[in-house]
Design a protein around this motif. Structure first.
Motif, short mmCIF file in Angstrom:
data_model
loop_
_atom_site.label_atom_id
_atom_site.label_comp_id
_atom_site.label_asym_id
_atom_site.label_seq_id
_atom_site.Cartn_x
_atom_site.Cartn_y
_atom_site.Cartn_z
N CYS A 195 0.83 -1.21 0.00
CA CYS A 195 0.00 0.00 0.00
C CYS A 195 0.86 1.26 0.00
CB CYS A 195 -0.92 0.01 1.22
SG CYS A 195 -2.11 -1.34 1.26
N GLU A 196 0.36 2.29 -0.69
CA GLU A 196 1.04 3.57 -0.73
C GLU A 196 0.15 4.65 -0.13
OE1 GLU A 196 2.44 4.67 -4.56
OE2 GLU A 196 4.11 3.24 -4.53
N PHE A 197 0.79 5.54 0.63
CA PHE A 197 0.11 6.65 1.27
C PHE A 197 0.94 7.92 1.03
CE2 PHE A 197 -0.64 2.78 3.60
CZ PHE A 197 -1.98 2.81 3.95
N ILE A 198 0.35 9.05 1.35
CA ILE A 198 1.07 10.32 1.39
C ILE A 198 1.08 10.81 2.83
CG2 ILE A 198 1.12 12.73 0.62
CD1 ILE A 198 1.73 10.75 -1.59
N LEU A 199 2.25 11.19 3.34
CA LEU A 199 2.33 11.75 4.68
C LEU A 199 1.87 13.20 4.61
CD1 LEU A 199 3.20 11.59 7.65
CD2 LEU A 199 5.53 12.20 6.92
N SER A 200 0.71 13.47 5.22
CA SER A 200 0.10 14.80 5.06
C SER A 200 0.23 15.69 6.29
CB SER A 200 -1.38 14.66 4.70
OG SER A 200 -2.12 14.12 5.79
N ASN A 201 0.41 15.10 7.47
CA ASN A 201 0.45 15.94 8.67
C ASN A 201 1.17 15.22 9.81
OD1 ASN A 201 -0.35 18.33 10.19
ND2 ASN A 201 -1.72 16.98 11.30
N ILE A 202 1.80 16.00 10.66
CA ILE A 202 2.45 15.48 11.87
C ILE A 202 2.07 16.38 13.03
CG2 ILE A 202 4.65 14.93 13.00
CD1 ILE A 202 5.95 14.89 10.23
N HIS A 203 1.62 15.80 14.12
CA HIS A 203 1.47 16.58 15.35
C HIS A 203 1.84 15.70 16.53
CE1 HIS A 203 -2.54 14.62 15.51
NE2 HIS A 203 -2.46 14.82 16.81
N GLY A 204 2.16 16.33 17.63
CA GLY A 204 2.64 15.56 18.77
C GLY A 204 2.10 16.07 20.09
#
Length: 255
Positions: A106-115
């Protein structure tokens, strides 16, 4: 201690099984692109007595492959226990924003990061329930075989050792013996899952399900440890998505 939440947007329709090992491989690859020596240091397993991070899989159970729907958001969670690794993990993943993430087929796009920072729960619970969300197994010193059962010593042992190394040297073996006896198993409903292949020559079996425990004393300490277990995973192969738990504390007296 810090938790990273990564939002992935699927590129196409596909199926994915237990994704923990795929997420871990991609995470180390991203870190290697940013700092190869640090990634090799983490991967070697020689520089920390326990892994300084853990992974939550896309889906917790592995009975059947899960269908991925195109253009839908999915969440990956990374728990960082060593404070010195927060910045390199965040910066390495920030460099991958908008890029492809390959997990299995499967392929995805990394769209957001929060912590968010981890904060321990400290409650006076007379009982608690534990949901074993992803397959879990315990390793006990002196035993050759993994334990596929919700033992108190396993649930408390992992976060106790993590606490000693990554927070402060607080607990002893006597503490583990005493607290394990105070977390009394009342009932359980667990089952083993089909083996998960990690490599050509290695398969791992774990159990999932639920268990209820009575807390016979030192409830606040028990809750602190189990909340760390929720954050870090418990048992073996935490970096591969094993050992994810959810704890519910009962703080009111029963009628």
């Amino acid at each position: 201690m810090y938790s990273l939440h990564l939002t992935l947007i699927s590129s196409s329709r596909c199926s994915i099984g237990f994704s923990g090992k795929n997420i871990n491989a991609w995470l180390l690859s991203a870190l290697s692109d940013y700092n190869k020596s640090l990634a090799e240091k983490i991967h070697s397993g020689k520089y920390w007595p326990m892994s300084p991070y853990s992974v939550k899989p896309l889906f917790y159970r592995n009975k059947i492959a899960k269908k991925i729907i195109p253009k839908r958001e999915y969440t990956v969670k990374i728990s960082i226990l060593d404070d010195s690794l927060e910045e390199p993990f965040i910066l390495s993943l920030a460099e991958k924003l908008g890029e492809k993430v390959k997990l299995g087929k499967c392929e995805f796009i990394l769209s957001n990061i929060h912590g968010s920072l981890w904060n321990p729960k400290r409650v006076r619970a007379y009982s608690l329930s534990v949901r074993f969300r992803s397959p879990i197994f315990f390793k006990i010193i002196g035993r050759d075989k993994n334990i596929l059962f919700p033992i108190s010593r396993g649930l408390l042992g992992t976060p106790m050792r993590l606490w000693n190394y990554f927070i402060e040297n607080r607990f002893t073996k006597d503490d583990l013996d005493r607290l394990s006896n105070l977390l009394f198993l009342l009932e359980y409903d667990v089952r083993t899952v089909k083996p998960i292949r990690l490599s050509r020559n290695r398969k791992v079996i774990g159990f999932i399900g639920e268990a209820k425990f009575e807390v016979l004393g030192e409830a606040e300490t028990v809750s602190e440890l189990l909340s760390l277990g929720e954050f870090s995973n418990v048992g073996g192969s935490r970096t591969l998505g094993f050992g994810c738990i959810e704890v519910n504390f009962n703080v009111a007296e029963e009628n």
